[in-house]
Design a protein around this motif. Structure first.
Motif, mmCIF file in Angstrom:
data_model
loop_
_atom_site.group_PDB
_atom_site.id
_atom_site.type_symbol
_atom_site.label_atom_id
_atom_site.label_comp_id
_atom_site.label_asym_id
_atom_site.label_seq_id
_atom_site.Cartn_x
_atom_site.Cartn_y
_atom_site.Cartn_z
ATOM 1 N N TYR B 148 0.806 -1.217 0.000
ATOM 2 C CA TYR B 148 0.000 0.000 0.000
ATOM 3 C C TYR B 148 0.845 1.276 0.000
ATOM 4 C CZ TYR B 148 -4.546 -2.284 1.068
ATOM 5 O OH TYR B 148 -5.706 -3.013 1.029
ATOM 6 N N GLN B 149 2.160 1.147 0.046
ATOM 7 C CA GLN B 149 3.017 2.342 0.077
ATOM 8 C C GLN B 149 2.783 3.180 -1.180
ATOM 9 O OE1 GLN B 149 5.482 4.249 1.468
ATOM 10 N NE2 GLN B 149 4.874 3.351 3.424
ATOM 11 N N PRO B 150 2.460 4.464 -1.027
ATOM 12 C CA PRO B 150 2.164 5.261 -2.217
ATOM 13 C C PRO B 150 3.335 5.371 -3.194
ATOM 14 C CG PRO B 150 1.474 6.407 -0.243
ATOM 15 C CD PRO B 150 2.272 5.221 0.205
ATOM 16 N N GLN B 151 4.552 5.353 -2.666
ATOM 17 C CA GLN B 151 5.684 5.569 -3.575
ATOM 18 C C GLN B 151 6.234 4.286 -4.188
ATOM 19 O OE1 GLN B 151 8.510 8.684 -1.985
ATOM 20 N NE2 GLN B 151 7.201 8.332 -0.220
ATOM 21 N N ILE B 152 6.235 3.221 -3.423
ATOM 22 C CA ILE B 152 6.849 1.992 -3.935
ATOM 23 C C ILE B 152 5.870 0.818 -3.972
ATOM 24 C CG2 ILE B 152 9.223 2.544 -3.233
ATOM 25 C CD1 ILE B 152 8.593 0.687 -0.729
ATOM 26 N N GLY B 153 4.655 1.047 -3.516
ATOM 27 C CA GLY B 153 3.724 -0.061 -3.351
ATOM 28 C C GLY B 153 3.137 -0.573 -4.665
ATOM 29 N N PHE B 154 3.024 -1.879 -4.761
ATOM 30 C CA PHE B 154 2.509 -2.537 -5.959
ATOM 31 C C PHE B 154 1.022 -2.199 -6.145
ATOM 32 C CE2 PHE B 154 1.136 -6.513 -8.202
ATOM 33 C CZ PHE B 154 1.863 -6.292 -9.357
ATOM 34 N N PHE B 155 0.289 -2.136 -5.061
ATOM 35 C CA PHE B 155 -1.157 -1.901 -5.143
ATOM 36 C C PHE B 155 -1.437 -0.570 -5.830
ATOM 37 C CE2 PHE B 155 -5.240 -0.367 -3.626
ATOM 38 C CZ PHE B 155 -6.044 -1.484 -3.712
ATOM 39 N N ASN B 156 -0.731 0.474 -5.375
ATOM 40 C CA ASN B 156 -0.961 1.787 -5.974
ATOM 41 C C ASN B 156 -0.612 1.799 -7.455
ATOM 42 O OD1 ASN B 156 -1.397 2.372 -3.250
ATOM 43 N ND2 ASN B 156 -0.769 4.493 -3.529
ATOM 44 N N TYR B 157 0.422 1.031 -7.816
ATOM 45 C CA TYR B 157 0.813 1.001 -9.232
ATOM 46 C C TYR B 157 -0.226 0.274 -10.075
ATOM 47 C CZ TYR B 157 5.149 3.446 -8.910
ATOM 48 O OH TYR B 157 6.063 4.453 -8.759
ATOM 49 N N ILE B 158 -0.821 -0.769 -9.516
ATOM 50 C CA ILE B 158 -1.878 -1.491 -10.240
ATOM 51 C C ILE B 158 -3.068 -0.553 -10.475
ATOM 52 C CG2 ILE B 158 -3.613 -3.343 -10.005
ATOM 53 C CD1 ILE B 158 -1.016 -4.594 -10.527
ATOM 54 N N VAL B 159 -3.460 0.153 -9.401
ATOM 55 C CA VAL B 159 -4.577 1.103 -9.526
ATOM 56 C C VAL B 159 -4.220 2.173 -10.544
ATOM 57 C CG1 VAL B 159 -5.951 2.826 -8.285
ATOM 58 C CG2 VAL B 159 -5.414 0.663 -7.194
ATOM 59 N N PHE B 162 -4.528 0.945 -14.177
ATOM 60 C CA PHE B 162 -5.882 0.820 -14.719
ATOM 61 C C PHE B 162 -6.648 2.141 -14.766
ATOM 62 C CE2 PHE B 162 -5.199 -3.674 -13.485
ATOM 63 C CZ PHE B 162 -5.462 -4.253 -14.727
ATOM 64 N N THR B 163 -6.302 3.065 -13.862
ATOM 65 C CA THR B 163 -7.099 4.299 -13.803
ATOM 66 C C THR B 163 -6.347 5.536 -14.307
ATOM 67 O OG1 THR B 163 -6.342 4.785 -11.566
ATOM 68 C CG2 THR B 163 -8.343 3.435 -11.789
ATOM 69 N N GLY B 164 -5.037 5.433 -14.348
ATOM 70 C CA GLY B 164 -4.252 6.581 -14.808
ATOM 71 C C GLY B 164 -3.964 7.607 -13.725
ATOM 72 N N VAL B 165 -4.446 7.379 -12.478
ATOM 73 C CA VAL B 165 -4.139 8.360 -11.414
ATOM 74 C C VAL B 165 -2.705 8.168 -10.926
ATOM 75 C CG1 VAL B 165 -6.532 8.537 -10.619
ATOM 76 C CG2 VAL B 165 -4.997 6.897 -9.526
ATOM 77 N N ASP B 166 -2.136 9.250 -10.438
ATOM 78 C CA ASP B 166 -0.764 9.197 -9.941
ATOM 79 C C ASP B 166 -0.713 8.265 -8.707
ATOM 80 O OD1 ASP B 166 1.770 9.633 -9.070
ATOM 81 O OD2 ASP B 166 1.468 11.726 -8.479
ATOM 82 N N PRO B 167 0.188 7.259 -8.713
ATOM 83 C CA PRO B 167 0.212 6.337 -7.575
ATOM 84 C C PRO B 167 0.517 7.016 -6.236
ATOM 85 C CG PRO B 167 2.067 5.919 -9.057
ATOM 86 C CD PRO B 167 1.159 6.882 -9.749
ATOM 87 N N ALA B 168 1.260 8.125 -6.288
ATOM 88 C CA ALA B 168 1.600 8.810 -5.031
ATOM 89 C C ALA B 168 0.493 9.759 -4.574
ATOM 90 C CB ALA B 168 2.909 9.577 -5.199
ATOM 91 N N SER B 169 -0.601 9.817 -5.353
ATOM 92 C CA SER B 169 -1.637 10.801 -5.023
ATOM 93 C C SER B 169 -2.658 10.273 -4.018
ATOM 94 C CB SER B 169 -2.372 11.230 -6.295
ATOM 95 O OG SER B 169 -3.097 10.135 -6.822
#
Lengths: 440, 315
Positions: B148-159, B162-169
């Protein structure tokens, strides 16, 4: 005090028995937090083992679980620890619940004088009730919240020029909290060497004591007081003064504007990781980390600098950390444990303690003319120790701490309500706790 | 001819003891055998329960052995039931309970239905699917904090993918609206396989001839599902819901590792709150009342549910 007089007898017996027991070897267990200074203490204690013949064992618990684990140990009457380097705020509870033995008679018998230690550490780590000559610990490790900054980034000409253009002053060590905010904003989201960096790593941890240890550095300097000077338990208008609310707003603004994404539950180790990995320009943390930063391959040496918590509109303070070393009342090896304290209090041992990375609280060490220049962070340590203020050390410390953790985290991180509402609720919680304690 | 074990035991019993036993009734002998277990249960279950109820009417604090204990009547109960913060933890628990059970039942049943079909690699897939529930909750909580880490987390990158939002946002465990869902996702990931296994047992217990008869009657697949599969799996599903409900009502370790109850108190479930009261604040009397309230709630709900389960089984 009934408890202290009861405890004085075993202490005297232990002191008088020191000589007799010195010949027999005991296994002593010392309990502390699992952090860099603990490793230094293991190294230092080898000298004690060699001299005394006693064998030292250590029980180190990571900080987020330290209070939980060790207070359980003390409260349940466990015999795991003979010596406890307990947090400063435990002293009231440990003294009144009979968890530590009183050390006055021992100090008198061995010629250990509290005047030889930094006054703030004696009040903070050893005395209960505060400001009375009743000693339950020997100041063992001086610590205080301060700041680390990326000196190498600060000295880049292009950044200096841009900062001066934006803020009208040089990019340097901040003297006020507002200046610190400016610097954090300046670095937030900036590209440095191809990497996005952020302003500051600050304490936001919810579970134990993290956010309280961080936010107090803003609160104190905006005018927050724990209670009325006339009655320490009269909180209304002191804990929740408008100035204190402004301090809380400042901390939230700093969290909102200038911290790395995902830093909603950060304490010491997370801040260290963020700083050492080059994510942040500024790091709030206890001074214990400075030797490790200085020696770090990525950010150590000239790349980092250190400064005390900057002043605010209401004063200049920093949150006290650090601990005293106590003998656990339930220990079967009290006499050997006292021997350890006697050994530890010696000036040459304290000098070696500082060399190994432990922050000695002995005046003979810190007032040595060579001390301030002995390490790049030594002067900052001295400056910071001169402005310390500590959290409650009442027997109800845990209740008081958890209430503050909740109210502050709810506002700063979760963004619920206003700063004034958070502090009003805190004052109400604390008043209820003191009423339960029979103090109001 | 060989002696039976009973005859051998009878011969081995010293005559003195044998004489005494011969004088005992069957009921007495039964009590002799059962009494150690009953004593153990009384010591480790019933006595602590009674003691907790007793403490719940006092101001006792386990860390203040020297302080006088006062009986405060129902004051602890009154304080708990009128405390807005405790109701917020109840709400957080209800949210967690409802969504985890709903998602685990839906996904678990679907997975079981898929796995129940014969295909190549069926066993391998079953093993892979059940892996999460074999892990320690502390480990799961720890590695999901990294995911779930915004900068390095896999989950945020998957989201982000698929959605195009910045993973760190966005911060799954740091944002108030997202954190309750973050714990739901992790618990669902970990415990859906458990529900799947129970459903699979249910599906495999349905005799094939019932479907054959339905086929002969030209019942559609949809009709077969609603009239055969679901009713016959329902007792198993209800059992899974009961297990997961009880487990998640007292959820602690996973959520503590993930969020510590934060941000603020957004994910502070009742068990976390209770632990803080009991073993951090050491308000033992108050925490005992809190525990009694939770016990009565779980016991009451579980009793009603078990009655419903029995009715479904009888149909």
């Amino acid at each position: 005090m009934k408890t202290s007089s009861c405890l004085a007898a075993p202490v005297l017996a232990a002191v008088s028995g020191l000589a007799a027991t010195a010949a027999s070897a005991d296994d002593l267990t010392l309990c502390w937090a699992a952090w860099d200074p603990a490793n230094a203490l293991v190294e230092l204690s080898k000298d004690f083992e060699a001299q005394s013949g006693h064998k030292m064992s250590f029980e180190f618990v990571p900080w987020p679980n330290f209070a939980d684990r060790m207070l359980n140990e003390l409260n349940s009457g466990g015999k795991l620890c003979d010596l406890m380097i307990g947090d400063s705020q435990w002293i009231g509870g440990a003294a009144e619940n009979g968890n530590y033995i009183k050390l006055n008679d021992f100090f008198d018998a061995e010629g250990i004088k509290m005047d030889d230690f930094i006054p703030a550490t004696v009040v903070g780590y050893a005395e209960w009730p505060k400001n009375t000559p009743n000693y339950w610990a020997l100041p063992a490790f001086g610590d205080v919240v301060g700041w680390t900054y990326r000196k190498d980034w600060f000295s880049r000409p292009e950044l200096q020029t841009e900062f001066k253009k934006t803020y009208g002053r040089d990019l340097g060590v901040p003297e006020t909290l507002d200046q610190l905010m400016d610097i954090a904003k300046f670095f937030q989201g900036r590209e440095i060497d191809g990497t996005t960096v952020y302003g500051a790593a600050i304490y936001t941890e919810r579970g134990s004591e993290g956010i309280t240890m961080g936010v107090t550095n803003a609160l104190y300097n905006y005018g927050f007081q724990y209670g009325s000077p006339a009655n320490p338990y009269e909180l209304q208008g002191f804990v929740n003064s408008p100035e204190a609310a402004k301090g809380l707003e400042f901390y939230k603004a700093l969290y909102d504007c200038c911290t790395p994404p995902g830093s909603s539950d950060w304490y010491m180790s997370e801040d260290i990781d963020a700083y050492k990995s080059g994510q942040v320009a500024l790091q709030m943390n206890f001074a214990f980390i400075w030797p490790g930063v200085n020696a770090d391959a990525n950010v150590g040496g000239d790349k980092s600098g250190y400064f005390p918590n900057p002043a605010g509109p209401g004063g200049h303070f920093a949150q006290l950390g650090g601990q005293g070393i106590s003998v656990v009342a339930n220990s079967d090896q009290k006499d050997a444990a006292l021997q350890y304290i006697k050994w530890f209090a010696q000036p040459e041992v304290q000098a070696k303690w500082w060399q190994l990375g432990g922050y000695s609280a002995l005046k003979a060490v810190v007032e040595d003319p060579a001390f301030a220049t002995s390490q790049p962070y030594a002067q900052t340590f001295l400056d910071s120790m001169a402005i310390v203020k500590d959290f409650w050390a009442e027997p109800a410390y845990a209740d008081l701490m958890l209430a503050m953790q909740k109210r502050v985290h709810d506002y700063v991180v979760a963004g619920q309500g206003t700063a004034q509402e958070a502090l009003d609720s805190l004052a109400k919680d604390w008043t209820a706790i003191f009423e339960d304690e029979g103090l109001l | 001819m060989f002696d039976s074990p009973m005859q051998r035991a009878a011969r081995a019993t010293p005559p003195e003891i044998a004489r005494r036993i011969r004088g005992l009734s069957d009921r007495t002998v039964a009590w002799i055998f059962v009494s150690p277990t009953i004593l153990l249960l009384l010591a480790v279950n019933i006595f602590p329960l009674i003691w907790t109820i007793n403490l719940s009417f006092t101001n006792f604090r386990a860390n203040r052995p020297n302080r006088a204990i006062e009986y405060v009547g129902f004051e602890n109960y009154q304080r708990i039931l009128t405390d807005g913060d405790i109701w917020l933890t109840m709400q957080a628990t209800a949210h967690f309970l409802f969504w985890t059970i709903l998602l685990q039942v839906l996904i678990g049943f679907t997975l079981a239905w898929l796995i129940n079909r014969k295909f190549k690699g069926n066993d391998l897939w079953t093993t892979i699917i059940v892996l999460p529930m074999m892990l320690s909750p502390a480990v799961v909580g720890n590695f999901w904090t990294f995911l779930y880490q915004p900068q390095i987390g896999f989950f945020n990158y998957i989201v982000s993918f698929f959605t195009g939002v910045d993973p760190a946002s966005f911060q799954m465990i740091g944002d108030v609206p997202l954190a309750p869902w973050a714990i739901v996702i992790v618990d669902t990931w970990m415990w859906t396989p458990f529900v799947m296994l129970i459903c699979l047992a249910g599906l495999r217990s349905i005799p094939g001839y019932i479907y054959e008869a339905a086929e002969i009657d030209r019942a559609s697949r949809w009709r077969q599902f609603w009239t055969i599969t679901l009713p016959m799996v329902l007792p198993f599903l209800m059992l899974a819901v009961l297990f997961r409900g009880i487990e998640n009502f007292k959820m602690f370790d996973l959520v503590v590792q993930l969020t510590g109850g934060g941000p603020g108190s957004t994910t502070e479930l009742t068990s976390i709150n209770l632990k803080r009261e009991a073993f951090e604040k050491w308000r033992t009397g108050y925490a005992s009342a809190y525990a009694v309230i939770l016990f009565v709630t779980i016991f009451g709900l579980a009793s009603i549910y078990v009655k419903a389960l029995n009715k479904v089984k009888e149909r």
